[in-house]
Design an enzyme around this catalytic site. Structure first.
Site, mmCIF file in Angstrom:
data_model
loop_
_atom_site.group_PDB
_atom_site.id
_atom_site.type_symbol
_atom_site.label_atom_id
_atom_site.label_comp_id
_atom_site.label_asym_id
_atom_site.label_seq_id
_atom_site.Cartn_x
_atom_site.Cartn_y
_atom_site.Cartn_z
ATOM 1 N N LYS A 181 0.879 -1.180 0.000
ATOM 2 C CA LYS A 181 0.000 0.000 0.000
ATOM 3 C C LYS A 181 0.911 1.222 0.000
ATOM 4 C CE LYS A 181 -2.053 3.071 1.795
ATOM 5 N NZ LYS A 181 -1.882 4.461 1.383
ATOM 6 N N GLU A 256 8.992 1.372 11.248
ATOM 7 C CA GLU A 256 10.058 2.336 10.957
ATOM 8 C C GLU A 256 9.408 3.715 11.035
ATOM 9 O OE1 GLU A 256 13.125 1.653 10.522
ATOM 10 O OE2 GLU A 256 13.337 -0.327 9.631
ATOM 11 N N CYS A 290 13.361 10.569 7.275
ATOM 12 C CA CYS A 290 13.214 10.095 8.664
ATOM 13 C C CYS A 290 14.530 10.233 9.415
ATOM 14 C CB CYS A 290 12.745 8.653 8.665
ATOM 15 S SG CYS A 290 13.796 7.580 7.688
ATOM 16 N N GLU A 387 9.668 16.191 15.291
ATOM 17 C CA GLU A 387 10.107 15.995 13.917
ATOM 18 C C GLU A 387 9.375 16.993 13.015
ATOM 19 O OE1 GLU A 387 8.693 12.476 11.809
ATOM 20 O OE2 GLU A 387 10.756 12.100 11.205
HETATM 21 P P1 NAD Z 1 1.890 8.492 7.461
HETATM 22 O O1 NAD Z 1 1.995 7.708 8.723
HETATM 23 O O2 NAD Z 1 0.859 9.542 7.383
HETATM 24 O O3 NAD Z 1 1.565 7.498 6.239
HETATM 25 C C1 NAD Z 1 2.391 6.393 5.970
HETATM 26 C C2 NAD Z 1 1.558 5.351 5.228
HETATM 27 O O4 NAD Z 1 0.530 4.894 6.108
HETATM 28 C C3 NAD Z 1 0.853 5.879 3.975
HETATM 29 O O5 NAD Z 1 0.826 4.878 2.999
HETATM 30 C C4 NAD Z 1 -0.545 6.160 4.482
HETATM 31 O O6 NAD Z 1 -1.531 6.098 3.472
HETATM 32 C C5 NAD Z 1 -0.729 5.019 5.472
HETATM 33 N N1 NAD Z 1 -1.754 5.261 6.496
HETATM 34 C C6 NAD Z 1 -2.210 6.454 6.969
HETATM 35 N N2 NAD Z 1 -3.184 6.243 7.891
HETATM 36 C C7 NAD Z 1 -3.313 4.910 8.006
HETATM 37 C C8 NAD Z 1 -4.159 4.065 8.802
HETATM 38 N N3 NAD Z 1 -5.036 4.571 9.670
HETATM 39 N N4 NAD Z 1 -4.016 2.717 8.694
HETATM 40 C C9 NAD Z 1 -3.115 2.183 7.836
HETATM 41 N N5 NAD Z 1 -2.321 2.925 7.035
HETATM 42 C C10 NAD Z 1 -2.408 4.270 7.122
HETATM 43 O O7 NAD Z 1 3.336 9.038 7.157
HETATM 44 P P2 NAD Z 1 3.798 9.952 5.927
HETATM 45 O O8 NAD Z 1 3.290 11.329 6.161
HETATM 46 O O9 NAD Z 1 3.463 9.275 4.641
HETATM 47 O O10 NAD Z 1 5.389 9.901 6.084
HETATM 48 C C11 NAD Z 1 6.069 10.707 6.978
HETATM 49 C C12 NAD Z 1 6.459 9.948 8.233
HETATM 50 O O11 NAD Z 1 7.130 8.740 7.896
HETATM 51 C C13 NAD Z 1 7.436 10.730 9.075
HETATM 52 O O12 NAD Z 1 7.070 10.665 10.430
HETATM 53 C C14 NAD Z 1 8.757 10.004 8.859
HETATM 54 O O13 NAD Z 1 9.680 10.128 9.888
HETATM 55 C C15 NAD Z 1 8.317 8.607 8.680
HETATM 56 N N6 NAD Z 1 9.334 7.829 7.948
HETATM 57 C C16 NAD Z 1 10.102 6.934 8.622
HETATM 58 C C17 NAD Z 1 11.099 6.222 7.954
HETATM 59 C C18 NAD Z 1 11.964 5.200 8.650
HETATM 60 O O14 NAD Z 1 12.547 4.375 7.980
HETATM 61 N N7 NAD Z 1 12.098 5.226 9.964
HETATM 62 C C19 NAD Z 1 11.309 6.443 6.595
HETATM 63 C C20 NAD Z 1 10.520 7.377 5.952
HETATM 64 C C21 NAD Z 1 9.519 8.064 6.640
#
Ligand code: NAD
Length: 485
Positions: A181, A256, A290, A387
């Site tokens: 997804k 992650e 991240c 963050e």
């Molecule tokens: P997000 O949590 O909003 O979304 C991530 C994914 O989860 C997307 O595909 C989104 O559609 C899905 N999602 C959202 N709500 C959901 C739900 N209720 N149930 C299941 N899936 C759901 O994050 P984002 O805004 O896309 O990305 C930014 C965040 O990701 C930042 O906090 C960043 O630090 C983190 N990140 C971490 C790493 C790592 O490896 N540690 C790498 C990249 C990004």
């Protein structure tokens, strides 16, 4: 069928069972080019029904062509995919630049990393061994590493190709069939990649892609009882809900999440070597990383020199359209820009040291922000704790080694840390004392390091991706005790 940068795929259809199919609902999600705010295309709004079809298709692949492939055959397939990705790296980069606003050369580096994940996990597929265990006489005891079956992968928008590559690479290498997804902000390279993987001979159903909203497609995948392992990369808030969904089905989950990663600069550091890393690790991908180094901890005696040199670099930074390939592109969305601007407004109690600029030719509809460098002593300030996910760094002074460690460890996160010092003893002490999934000494990030296990502690998550370690995470161990008398 639309022709995107040389790829033939329909962005309005999910990939299920080896082909692009109609989604169960006609609803579509508009996707915009962050460089100018114009609509690029629409994406399907997959829901529980589509996720169910994707899990069924993965389950069939797991019980059939993909599940019965030998480790060597799986490795060869991944290696072929890697070669094709490398051949198409320029096209994938253009597609990513269009979709998420990433400067072209950074997008190309992501495409090359995606190829590298396929090569690495392709090569590793037939090198994952079980063990024999010395036991009582009359027994031969061995362990076998087995796949979970169907694995679910929910990924964010900031490094779509890299995060997809590391997550599904390890899962496929170990014989799992995947349901992916992607973020609703970044689906195009996932669909293009799946088309390439099919061309390279990945059996139908081994990789399924269900674009859609997080609280619909994402939530449906997280709670699906047919999924044996969940791998989530994204925000802390959503990560917690994924862990709850995994608990309901008693399946393992890799999280992650975010970070507030420090680089610590001691007075004996080689500043010429450190300076490019100090700034680049904060502004790469416009800070939407991240492992971005958003806190720069500097020993008091060299504070002025470090701040001056970082400020010079900041004043030269320029943000502009992704295809212009400047230092920074736009942020991914208007919503993300609003969030970053709200954080910047909270910087008024800090000292603003320098800011970069937005190139004059940048379209008015794009989601640009100027990169900003702050300095301040308050390690509890919101910009030192939360963050931001934008091009914002804060320089914080420290007096001695103990205080440096205290400040570095003083957030709920623990993803990556960097240490700049020539003192060998100090390097080893800090490597042990820093609460962080990765510690880099006299470098930061090691160029991405596909081979290096990656993951966090605290709110940064748990479980490890990348490297060989991910192969253990994507398998479960079976112990076989044979009594032969
Ligand atoms: P997000 O949590 O909003 O979304 C991530 C994914 O989860 C997307 O595909 C989104 O559609 C899905 N999602 C959202 N709500 C959901 C739900 N209720 N149930 C299941 N899936 C759901 O994050 P984002 O805004 O896309 O990305 C930014 C965040 O990701 C930042 O906090 C960043 O630090 C983190 N990140 C971490 C790493 C790592 O490896 N540690 C790498 C990249 C990004």
């Amino acid at each position: 069928m639309l022709d995107f940068a040389g790829f033939q795929f329909d962005p309005r259809r999910p990939f299920i069972g080896g082909e692009q199919v109609e989604a169960s609902t006609p609803r579509l999600i508009e996707t915009r080019n962050p460089s100018d705010g114009e609509t690029i295309t629409e994406l399907p709004c997959c829901g529980a029904e589509d996720v169910d079809r994707a899990v069924s298709a993965a389950s069939v692949a797991n019980g059939g062509a993909w599940g019965s492939a030998t480790a060597t055959e799986r490795g060869r397939t991944l290696s072929r995919i890697g070669r094709l990705v490398l051949d198409c790296a320029d096209d994938l980069a253009r597609l990513e630049a269009l979709d998420v606003g990433k400067p072209l050369s950074q997008a190309r580096a992501d495409a090359v990393a995606l190829a590298r994940y396929m090569e690495f996990y392709g090569g590793a597929a037939d090198k994952l061994h079980g063990q024999t265990i010395p036991f009582q006489s009359g027994y031969l005891v061995s362990t076998i590493r087995e796949p979970f079956g169907v694995t679910g992968h929910i990924i964010p928008w900031n490094y779509p190709m890299q995060i997809m590559g590391r997550s599904i690479g390890a899962a496929l290498a170990t014989g799992n069939a995947c349901v992916l997804k992607p973020s609703e902000e970044a689906c195009l390279t996932a669909l293009a990649f799946t088309e390439l993987a099919t061309r390279a001979g990945l059996p139908a159903g081994a990789l399924n892609v269900v674009p859609g909203l997080g609280n619909e497609a994402g939530a449906a995948l997280a709670r699906h009882p047919g999924v044996g392992h969940l791998s989530f990369t994204g925000s802390v808030e959503v990560g917690k809900s994924i862990q709850e969904a995994a608990a309901a089905n008693v399946v393992p989950v890799t999280l992650e999440l975010g970070g507030k990663s420090p680089q610590i600069v001691f007075a004996d550091a080689d500043l010429d070597a450190a300076l490019p890393f100090l700034v680049n690790a904060g502004i790469q991908n416009a800070g939407q990383t991240c492992s971005a180094s958003s806190r720069i901890l500097v020993e008091a005696g060299i504070l002025d020199e470090v701040v001056d040199r970082m400020a010079r670099r900041y004043r030269a930074l320029r943000a502009g359209p992704a295809l212009r390939d400047l230092d920074l592109g736009p942020l991914v969305s208007d919503r993300q820009r609003a969030a970053v601007l709200a954080y910047l407004a909270q910087g008024s109690s800090l000292e603003e040291i320098a800011r970069g600029s937005i190139a004059r030719e940048s379209p008015g509809g794009g989601y640009y922000v100027e990169p900003v460098l702050f300095a301040g002593e308050d390690a509890r300030h919101v910009l030192a704790q939360e963050e931001v996910f934008g091009p914002v760094q804060l320089v914080i002074p420290f007096q001695d080694e103990n205080q440096a460690v205290e400040i570095a460890n003083g957030t709920p996160y623990g993803l990556v840390a960097g240490v700049w010092t020539c003192d060998g003893g100090r390097q080893m002490r800090l490597a042990r004392q820093l609460r962080s999934g990765q510690v880099f000494i006299n470098n930061y990030g090691a160029g991405g390091g596909v081979e290096l296990p990656f993951g966090g502690t605290g709110l940064s998550g748990h479980g490890r991706e990348k490297g060989f370690e991910a192969l253990y995470g994507m398998t479960q161990l079976k112990t076989v005790a044979a009594y032969h008398g």
